[in-house]
Write a protein that holds these residues in place. Structure first.
Motif, short mmCIF file in Angstrom:
data_model
loop_
_atom_site.label_atom_id
_atom_site.label_comp_id
_atom_site.label_asym_id
_atom_site.label_seq_id
_atom_site.Cartn_x
_atom_site.Cartn_y
_atom_site.Cartn_z
N GLN A 15 0.83 -1.22 0.00
CA GLN A 15 0.00 0.00 0.00
C GLN A 15 0.86 1.26 0.00
OE1 GLN A 15 -3.08 -0.18 -0.82
NE2 GLN A 15 -3.20 -2.40 -0.62
N GLU A 16 1.99 1.23 0.70
CA GLU A 16 2.89 2.40 0.69
C GLU A 16 3.47 2.62 -0.70
OE1 GLU A 16 4.34 2.46 5.36
OE2 GLU A 16 5.78 1.88 3.79
N ARG A 17 3.85 1.54 -1.34
CA ARG A 17 4.43 1.66 -2.69
C ARG A 17 3.38 2.16 -3.69
NH1 ARG A 17 7.11 3.56 -6.04
NH2 ARG A 17 7.99 2.43 -7.79
N LEU A 18 2.15 1.71 -3.52
CA LEU A 18 1.08 2.17 -4.42
C LEU A 18 0.92 3.69 -4.35
CD1 LEU A 18 -1.94 -0.27 -4.61
CD2 LEU A 18 0.30 -0.37 -5.62
N LEU A 19 1.07 4.20 -3.16
CA LEU A 19 0.93 5.64 -2.96
C LEU A 19 2.02 6.40 -3.73
CD1 LEU A 19 -1.11 7.24 -1.33
CD2 LEU A 19 0.51 7.29 0.58
N SER A 20 3.29 5.96 -3.61
CA SER A 20 4.37 6.66 -4.31
C SER A 20 4.27 6.45 -5.82
CB SER A 20 5.75 6.25 -3.78
OG SER A 20 5.92 4.86 -3.87
#
Ligand code: 5GP
Ligand code: MG
Length: 174
Positions: A15-20
């Motif tokens: 989910q963190e990577r999706l944000l970036s």
């Protein structure tokens, strides 16, 4: 035989990577509209999560790609079982893929969309296994580069199972 799954990328990391990743994509497209074209079935979870960061500039459509024949053969036949519903002529298309392995599927899809008259075709893959590549092709956006392991979860299956896991894990047989 017992199947075991070892977590490779956990839910929070995804989910963190999706944000970036979504920030990168939004910056590149500026205010221009584009079609997120999801390759079924594996890409559907990724599409669902990623698209919710896109505001209202993106539309959504689907294709289903099947490969037949001997898996060990590099030129395995690829066909489209489900075509896009939207008219893609003159549009900017972002292919949403679960994983790029040999690269044959992506090569086929890009060519198909270019022949259909898409203005620009880009690709976003959650996972990339560059060490397995047989065709010289790269995604414009990659979530995670992973080693040559068979992974499941977050859309990816083994015999249709495990797609609903919220993480990506390495499948092994004991
Ligand atoms: P390619 O044409 O790049 O070799 O294959 C891409 C497709 O192969 C993916 O969309 C996916 O369906 C399947 N694939 C490749 N590697 C894996 C993997 O590690 N796990 C799963 N579940 N599918 C994979
Ligand atoms: Mg796929």
């Amino acid at each position: 035989m017992n199947e075991t799954i070892q977590v490779l990328i956990n839910e929070v990391e995804i989910q963190e990577r999706l944000l970036s990743l979504s920030e990168e994509i939004k910056k590149d497209y500026a205010e221009r509209p584009f079609i997120m074209l999801c390759a079924l079935t594996g890409g559907v979870i990724f599409l669902a999560d990623l698209s919710r960061h896109m505001g209202d500039r993106a539309t959504i459509d689907f294709v289903r790609v099947s490969s037949y024949g001997d898996k060990t053969e590099t030129s395995g036949t690829i066909s489209l079982d489900c075509h896009p519903k939207l008219d893609i002529k003159g549009k900017e298309v972002l292919i949403i893929e679960d994983i790029i392995d040999t690269g044959h599927t992506l090569f086929f899809l890009k060519k198909y969309l270019q022949e259909k008259g898409a203005a620009v075709v880009r690709t976003c893959a959650l996972l990339d296994k560059p060490s397995r590549r047989e065709v010289d092709i790269a995604a414009d956006y990659v979530g995670f580069t992973i080693p040559d392991k068979f992974v499941v979860g977050y859309g990816l299956d083994y015999a249709q199972r495990y797609r609903t896991l919220p993480y990506v894990g390495v499948l092994s047989f004991k």
